[in-house]
Write an enzyme that holds these catalytic residues in place. Structure first.
Site, mmCIF file in Angstrom:
data_model
loop_
_atom_site.group_PDB
_atom_site.id
_atom_site.type_symbol
_atom_site.label_atom_id
_atom_site.label_comp_id
_atom_site.label_asym_id
_atom_site.label_seq_id
_atom_site.Cartn_x
_atom_site.Cartn_y
_atom_site.Cartn_z
ATOM 1 N N ASN A 234 0.853 -1.204 0.000
ATOM 2 C CA ASN A 234 0.000 0.000 0.000
ATOM 3 C C ASN A 234 0.879 1.241 0.000
ATOM 4 O OD1 ASN A 234 0.538 0.823 2.858
ATOM 5 N ND2 ASN A 234 -0.324 -1.215 3.210
ATOM 6 N N LYS B 99 7.917 -17.183 -10.999
ATOM 7 C CA LYS B 99 7.250 -15.981 -11.490
ATOM 8 C C LYS B 99 6.007 -16.361 -12.313
ATOM 9 C CE LYS B 99 8.178 -11.971 -14.302
ATOM 10 N NZ LYS B 99 8.935 -11.550 -15.472
ATOM 11 N N PHE C 96 -4.319 3.350 14.847
ATOM 12 C CA PHE C 96 -4.504 4.402 13.846
ATOM 13 C C PHE C 96 -5.629 3.959 12.921
ATOM 14 C CE2 PHE C 96 -1.236 7.762 13.685
ATOM 15 C CZ PHE C 96 -0.523 7.405 14.815
ATOM 16 N N LYS D 209 -11.357 -3.351 18.613
ATOM 17 C CA LYS D 209 -10.006 -3.834 18.947
ATOM 18 C C LYS D 209 -9.664 -3.563 20.405
ATOM 19 C CE LYS D 209 -8.355 -3.598 14.181
ATOM 20 N NZ LYS D 209 -7.237 -3.438 13.259
HETATM 21 N N1 CTP Z 1 -3.783 -3.183 12.062
HETATM 22 C C1 CTP Z 1 -2.953 -4.234 12.406
HETATM 23 N N2 CTP Z 1 -2.943 -5.371 11.666
HETATM 24 C C2 CTP Z 1 -3.740 -5.500 10.589
HETATM 25 C C3 CTP Z 1 -4.586 -4.425 10.215
HETATM 26 C C4 CTP Z 1 -4.586 -3.288 10.972
HETATM 27 O O1 CTP Z 1 -2.222 -4.123 13.390
HETATM 28 N N3 CTP Z 1 -3.716 -6.616 9.873
HETATM 29 C C5 CTP Z 1 -3.799 -1.973 12.886
HETATM 30 C C6 CTP Z 1 -3.276 -0.763 12.177
HETATM 31 O O2 CTP Z 1 -1.883 -0.594 12.409
HETATM 32 C C7 CTP Z 1 -4.096 0.353 12.806
HETATM 33 C C8 CTP Z 1 -5.405 -0.292 13.132
HETATM 34 O O3 CTP Z 1 -5.131 -1.686 13.186
HETATM 35 O O4 CTP Z 1 -3.533 0.797 14.013
HETATM 36 C C9 CTP Z 1 -6.514 0.000 12.187
HETATM 37 O O5 CTP Z 1 -6.170 -0.442 10.935
HETATM 38 P P1 CTP Z 1 -7.124 -0.357 9.643
HETATM 39 O O6 CTP Z 1 -6.482 -1.098 8.535
HETATM 40 O O7 CTP Z 1 -7.459 1.047 9.377
HETATM 41 O O8 CTP Z 1 -8.387 -1.048 10.131
HETATM 42 P P2 CTP Z 1 -8.867 -2.464 9.927
HETATM 43 O O9 CTP Z 1 -9.165 -2.980 11.279
HETATM 44 O O10 CTP Z 1 -7.903 -3.253 9.140
HETATM 45 O O11 CTP Z 1 -10.210 -2.207 9.139
HETATM 46 P P3 CTP Z 1 -10.491 -1.821 7.595
HETATM 47 O O12 CTP Z 1 -9.242 -2.141 6.808
HETATM 48 O O13 CTP Z 1 -11.619 -2.663 7.251
HETATM 49 O O14 CTP Z 1 -10.779 -0.354 7.594
#
Ligand code: CTP
Length: 439
Positions: free
Chosen positions: A231, A310, A344, A362
């Site tokens: 990403n 690959k 975050f 969470k």
């Molecule tokens: N996070 C994490 N591990 C993951 C996904 C997220 O530790 N596999 C943590 C991120 O570092 C952040 C928080 O969870 O602090 C929220 O992440 P986000 O990706 O925005 O939320 P998700 O719970 O993954 O929900 P969505 O992608 O559906 O918005």
């Protein structure tokens, strides 16, 4: 949208924010700049000190003004620069004796051979030397001069004299000099000077004695030996938070996905690629951590099967089968005694609602949310955040990620302390009720 300027922001925060009033006062540095070519690096020193929540008042010698203008320092410090002992209007605002009393510490960078001599022999022939003589604050000098001048016995004798009186000499470093010579005499880099000044007071920070684990950057999930899913996270925010926590006195472990940022000084960096590796690294370090800040943009999905070779373009379409990647933050929150948890949330819509949902789902102590997409946040040097916790929220308005991280660390420290107070109070209440039962 309000844009905060670093130096004014620090003062404004203290004046208007009761939270900031209740935390440690910033250290006040008087930065003396004397006339050497290394003066061009001194504005960066101002920034490095402000980054560490210090207030900086610059005093320039006449020689320094041959190399750089007071306006430059005013812009970075947010305070009018003092240059003249005989300036009536400046003296009326803060006289040289008040300046000398205002400073918690004095750092002169660069310090020329002439200034070193003048201080060693007690001359009060300009504003800076007068303030140095009139102040009880500790003084540090970062010498900068040609290597022959530095090696000259007169300079060395003056330096020894000052050291015997308790004045710290930082550097000089060795290397190529502006005059083309190579040897000892270069001013230390601003970041090294700031580190030295702050290393002398490790206990002054808001997070002193605490261990903080931070995740930052993106993760990469392999598709085949040459491709991956990732990403747009640059890691800048997570790194800024890690540095702000370090500057606040914490021992910081930074678990980082692949980013283009050098390892920050004084921080243990653990480099990982995938979500699974990030989880392993965090689990290794989090067991005795006090605070876990999950700033990484962790992949939610990984490839169900990673191709050994690959993948070739043999068909018009290609379907990848994805499986859920581990959720690092959610996993840590399920531990028996989790640390203080900060998440975050990067959202493209419904920022508040989504952030609050994640806070609850969470089981977090705090979540910092921001809007992303349309050129916002990712890979930018500035950002804005809304911070939520159960029953409260705080807006941190648009500013540099370093300044934002400092403010976020302030909020984290305050909430962490309040949680500690609450659990102490409830432990005391349980102890009292246990006593009643025993009776
Ligand atoms: N996070 C994490 N591990 C993951 C996904 C997220 O530790 N596999 C943590 C991120 O570092 C952040 C928080 O969870 O602090 C929220 O992440 P986000 O990706 O925005 O939320 P998700 O719970 O993954 O929900 P969505 O992608 O559906 O918005």
């Amino acid at each position: 949208m309000a844009v905060c300027k670093p130096a004014f922001a620090a003062a404004a925060t203290r004046a208007h924010n009761p939270l900031a009033m209740s935390t440690t006062q910033p250290r006040r540095f008087l930065l003396g700049v004397t006339g050497g070519i290394a003066a061009y690096k001194s504005p960066d020193l101002v920034r490095r000190l402000i980054e560490r929540d210090a207030e900086v008042q610059v005093v320039m010698s006449r020689g320094a003004q041959q190399f750089i203008t007071p306006l430059t320092f005013q812009a970075v410090s947010g305070r009018p620069v003092r240059t003249d002992l005989w300036d009536e209007s400046a003296e009326a605002a803060m006289g040289h004796i008040e300046l000398a009393r205002w400073a918690d510490e004095i750092i002169v960078a660069p310090a020329t051979a002439e200034f070193i001599a003048s201080l060693a022999h007690g001359f009060a022939n300009d504003l800076l030397s007068t303030v140095c003589l009139a102040s009880r604050a500790p003084i540090a000098l970062a010498p900068a001069m040609n290597r022959q001048m530095w090696a000259n016995p007169a300079v060395q004798a003056n330096v020894r004299m000052l050291q015997e009186r308790g004045i710290r000499i930082l550097g000089p470093g060795s290397g190529e000099q502006a005059c083309g010579d190579v040897g000892a005499g270069r001013m230390l880099e601003p970041v090294d000077i700031a580190d030295e000044l702050f290393a002398a007071h490790p206990a002054s920070g808001l997070l002193s004695g605490l261990k903080v684990v931070v995740t930052a950057g993106p993760t990469r999930e392999k598709i085949d030996p040459v491709r991956f899913i990732s990403n747009r996270s640059s890691g800048k925010m997570g790194y800024a938070v890690a540095e702000a926590a370090r500057n606040a006195g914490a021992k910081v472990i930074l678990v980082s996905g692949p980013v283009q940022i050098a390892a920050p000084r004084g921080i243990v960096r653990v480099e990982v690629e995938s979500a699974e590796q990030m989880l392993d690294a965090v689990q290794q370090h989090v067991h005795d951590a006090d605070i876990f800040i999950a700033a990484a943009a962790v992949s939610d999905y990984r490839c169900g099967q990673i191709a050994c070779e690959k993948i070739k373009k043999t068909s018009d379409t290609l379907t990848l089968s994805l499986a859920r990647a581990p959720d690092v933050l959610a996993t840590i929150s399920k531990r028996e005694r989790p640390p203080f948890l900060v998440g975050f949330a990067a959202e493209t819509e419904n920022v508040e609602r989504n952030a609050l949902t994640k806070l609850a789902a969470k089981n977090l102590d705090m979540i910092a949310a921001n809007k992303v997409g349309d050129g916002l946040a990712f890979d930018k040097d500035d950002n804005a955040l809304m911070v939520y916790w159960q029953g409260g929220k705080q807006e941190l308005s648009l500013c540099s990620k370093a300044a934002l991280a400092r403010q976020l660390v302030l909020v984290i420290a305050e909430r962490y302390r309040q949680r500690g107070d609450k659990s102490e109070a409830s432990a005391a209440a349980s102890a009292i009720s246990a006593l009643h039962v025993a009776r």
